[in-house]
Design an enzyme around this catalytic site. Structure first.
Site, short mmCIF file in Angstrom:
data_model
loop_
_atom_site.label_atom_id
_atom_site.label_comp_id
_atom_site.label_asym_id
_atom_site.label_seq_id
_atom_site.Cartn_x
_atom_site.Cartn_y
_atom_site.Cartn_z
N ARG A 47 0.84 -1.20 0.00
CA ARG A 47 0.00 0.00 0.00
C ARG A 47 0.87 1.25 0.00
O ARG A 47 2.08 1.21 0.10
CB ARG A 47 -0.94 0.01 1.22
CG ARG A 47 -2.18 -0.86 1.04
CD ARG A 47 -3.36 -0.30 1.81
NE ARG A 47 -3.69 1.05 1.36
CZ ARG A 47 -4.47 1.90 2.04
NH1 ARG A 47 -4.99 1.54 3.19
NH2 ARG A 47 -4.71 3.11 1.57
N ARG A 66 3.21 -4.71 3.65
CA ARG A 66 2.58 -5.06 4.93
C ARG A 66 2.64 -6.57 5.07
O ARG A 66 1.91 -7.30 4.42
CB ARG A 66 1.15 -4.52 4.96
CG ARG A 66 1.14 -3.01 4.78
CD ARG A 66 -0.23 -2.39 4.95
NE ARG A 66 -0.07 -0.93 5.05
CZ ARG A 66 -1.06 -0.09 5.29
NH1 ARG A 66 -2.28 -0.55 5.45
NH2 ARG A 66 -0.84 1.21 5.37
N ASP A 72 -3.08 -0.93 8.89
CA ASP A 72 -2.13 0.19 8.94
C ASP A 72 -1.06 -0.06 10.00
O ASP A 72 0.04 0.46 9.92
CB ASP A 72 -2.85 1.50 9.28
CG ASP A 72 -3.70 2.01 8.13
OD1 ASP A 72 -3.56 1.51 7.00
OD2 ASP A 72 -4.51 2.92 8.37
N GLU A 234 -3.95 13.95 5.33
CA GLU A 234 -2.90 13.62 4.34
C GLU A 234 -2.87 14.68 3.23
O GLU A 234 -3.90 15.13 2.76
CB GLU A 234 -3.16 12.24 3.74
CG GLU A 234 -3.03 11.15 4.79
CD GLU A 234 -3.43 9.79 4.28
OE1 GLU A 234 -2.75 8.80 4.61
OE2 GLU A 234 -4.45 9.68 3.57
N ARG A 250 -6.43 16.21 2.21
CA ARG A 250 -7.56 15.32 2.51
C ARG A 250 -8.43 15.95 3.59
O ARG A 250 -7.93 16.38 4.63
CB ARG A 250 -6.98 13.98 2.98
CG ARG A 250 -7.96 13.02 3.62
CD ARG A 250 -7.28 11.68 3.85
NE ARG A 250 -8.06 10.77 4.66
CZ ARG A 250 -7.88 9.45 4.69
NH1 ARG A 250 -6.93 8.89 3.97
NH2 ARG A 250 -8.62 8.67 5.45
N ARG A 310 -14.06 5.02 -2.99
CA ARG A 310 -12.76 5.08 -3.65
C ARG A 310 -12.82 4.32 -4.98
O ARG A 310 -12.36 3.19 -5.09
CB ARG A 310 -11.68 4.51 -2.72
CG ARG A 310 -11.44 5.41 -1.51
CD ARG A 310 -10.35 4.88 -0.62
NE ARG A 310 -10.13 5.79 0.51
CZ ARG A 310 -9.25 5.57 1.49
NH1 ARG A 310 -8.50 4.49 1.47
NH2 ARG A 310 -9.12 6.45 2.47
N TYR A 339 -5.03 5.46 -2.96
CA TYR A 339 -3.98 6.47 -2.89
C TYR A 339 -3.25 6.56 -4.23
O TYR A 339 -3.09 5.56 -4.92
CB TYR A 339 -2.97 6.09 -1.80
CG TYR A 339 -3.46 6.31 -0.38
CD1 TYR A 339 -4.81 6.29 -0.06
CD2 TYR A 339 -2.56 6.54 0.66
CE1 TYR A 339 -5.25 6.49 1.24
CE2 TYR A 339 -2.98 6.73 1.97
CZ TYR A 339 -4.33 6.70 2.25
OH TYR A 339 -4.76 6.90 3.53
N GLU A 361 -3.12 2.89 -6.12
CA GLU A 361 -3.68 1.65 -5.60
C GLU A 361 -4.88 1.27 -6.47
O GLU A 361 -5.78 2.08 -6.66
CB GLU A 361 -4.12 1.84 -4.15
CG GLU A 361 -2.98 2.17 -3.20
CD GLU A 361 -3.44 2.51 -1.79
OE1 GLU A 361 -2.61 2.47 -0.88
OE2 GLU A 361 -4.63 2.85 -1.60
#
Ligand SMILES: *[C@@H]1O[C@H](CO)[C@@H](O)[C@H](O)[C@H]1NC(C)=O
Ligand SMILES: *[C@@H]1O[C@H](CO)[C@@H](O)[C@H](O)[C@H]1NC(C)=O
Ligand SMILES: *[C@@H]1O[C@H](CO)[C@@H](O)[C@H](O)[C@H]1NC(C)=O
Length: 382
Positions: A47, A66, A72, A234, A250, A310, A339, A361
């Site tokens: 990510r 990850r 996260d 962000e 954001r 998204r 993103y 992404e």
């Protein structure tokens, strides 16, 4: 031929209206390839993609690997791939940093910034940002002196800027090319969920030392948030031709609109005055990290252009420094997309004036299934 070449060098490359110049701005998606896919190399997910040019004209792509889960939190490494042929082919993945944590909160990307004066690439990331099983958040930096081939060991910047929760970017930092503060490195990011806001850190000595710059704090600051509170998060800074910095942000809690917050610094990233904050209603946004880029007098913006989901990753451009956006857009991907980050190569080579590069992404069911690279021809492929 020589005359045409000179004309191309000196004239702005885009023309609007009826006078048709040599090249008309007409962005076109030229090539796309996946750089990382979930499950690849036994990594749970990739990510937070970042993309930058380098001093020698290479492209570097970064992502969080990850390891165990898509969360996260948890253990991660920083993955990188490098292209020396303008995105046609990419090196195998290399590993820039590994947090080596199993239970605790690990590292998070991040902001990449290129210092053209000393020809270095600097990557800033955070450790223990969410304070999940660890008690101190740190801002870390790694740098490459050889165009991204090798990287030094991570340096802890917290002795200089404090142990605040600072999540750089995600996206690119900038090196000021115009006054005020020409040569300064400016990296902006956000704070914790409660102590959120846009914060910038600055370096006037090519990344040797850093200090705290602008802060555009959330309201109410350091308190629990509700829907529609002001919570800038962000962000992506861009230097404008007049030397000011526009930060595209954001809008975490959908304050005032389901669209982007825009802030501006006229003092090299020292302040982001509230008087200059506005809401760009044309840039509808589902609360996500987005990309922005300034190239040859045109400002580009990319995000999943939808108020709620998204999906619908869309490229826009502005001939008025972001005061208005052209009606034409380019849809990069209709489906789930998250993103994104943009870059372009040095403008001194004619060939490099023709392209911008995007990383994002991408998925079919969820937006975080893969990281994809896209090459855009700015002049309709001609
Ligand atoms: C970074 O430095 C700060 C204090 O200067 C310290 O509290 C923190 O533990 C350090 N972080 C790491 C990851 O070494
Ligand atoms: C995709 O974005 C374009 C440009 O903003 C917009 O006109 C269109 O309605 C969007 N579609 C969806 C499904 O969100
Ligand atoms: C874009 O569309 C709007 C509404 O249809 C129109 O008023 C405006 O003139 C258009 N802008 C450009 C640059 O074509």
């Amino acid at each position: 031929m020589a005359a045409l070449f000179l004309l191309l060098l000196s004239a702005p490359l885009f023309h609007c209206g009826s006078v048709s110049g040599p090249l008309k701005l007409e962005p076109l998606m030229l090539e796309e390839q996946l750089l990382w896919v979930n499950g690849q190399d036994f990594v749970s997910s990739y990510r937070i993609p970042l993309l930058t040019f380098t001093p020698k004209g290479s492209l570097l792509a970064f992502a969080e690997g990850r390891k165990m889960s898509r969360s996260d939190y948890g253990s991660k490494f920083i993955a990188m791939r490098r292209s020396t042929d303008k995105g046609a082919t990419w090196s195998p993945m290399s590993f820039i940093a590994d947090d080596d944590r199993s239970e605790q909160d690990g590292l998070n990307l991040g902001s990449v910034v290129v210092d053209m004066d000393v020809r270095r690439v600097i990557l800033i990331y955070t450790m223990c940002f969410h304070l999940h099983g660890c008690s101190t958040s740190s801002t870390m930096m790694v740098e490459s002196k050889d165009d991204g081939l090798s990287w030094g060991s991570p340096k802890n910047l917290s002795a200089q800027i404090g142990v605040k929760n600072f999540a750089p970017g995600p996206g690119t930092g900038i090196q000021k090319r115009h006054d005020p503060n020409k040569g300064r490195l400016v990296v902006c990011g956000h704070g914790t969920i409660e102590g959120d806001g846009v914060f910038c850190i600055l370096s006037d000595d090519h990344g040797k030392t850093w200090s705290n710059g602008a802060a555009l704090k959330s309201i109410p600051y350091n308190q629990k948030k509700r829907q529609q509170d002001f919570s800038p998060d962000e962000c992506q800074p861009v230097e404008m031709p007049d030397g000011s910095i526009i930060v595209n942000v954001r809008n975490q809690n959908n304050y005032h609109c389901r669209c982007r917050v825009v802030a501006r610094s006229r003092d090299g990233g020292m302040t982001l005055p509230i008087e200059d904050v506005f809401f760009d209603y044309e840039l509808v946004d589902p609360v996500v990290a987005a990309g922005a880029l300034q190239k040859e007098g045109v400002m580009y913006f990319i995000n999943p252009s939808n108020e709620y989901k998204r999906v619908n990753l869309t490229l826009r451009w502005s001939l008025t420094d972001g005061n208005s956006w052209e009606n034409n857009t380019v849809q990069i991907w209709a489906g789930p997309s998250g993103y994104s980050c943009m870059t372009s190569l040095d403008n001194s080579v004619i060939e490099d004036k023709k392209y911008i590069y995007i990383i994002y992404e991408k998925g079919h069911k969820d937006s975080d299934e893969a990281i994809s690279f896209v090459k855009i021809h700015l002049f309709g492929g001609r």
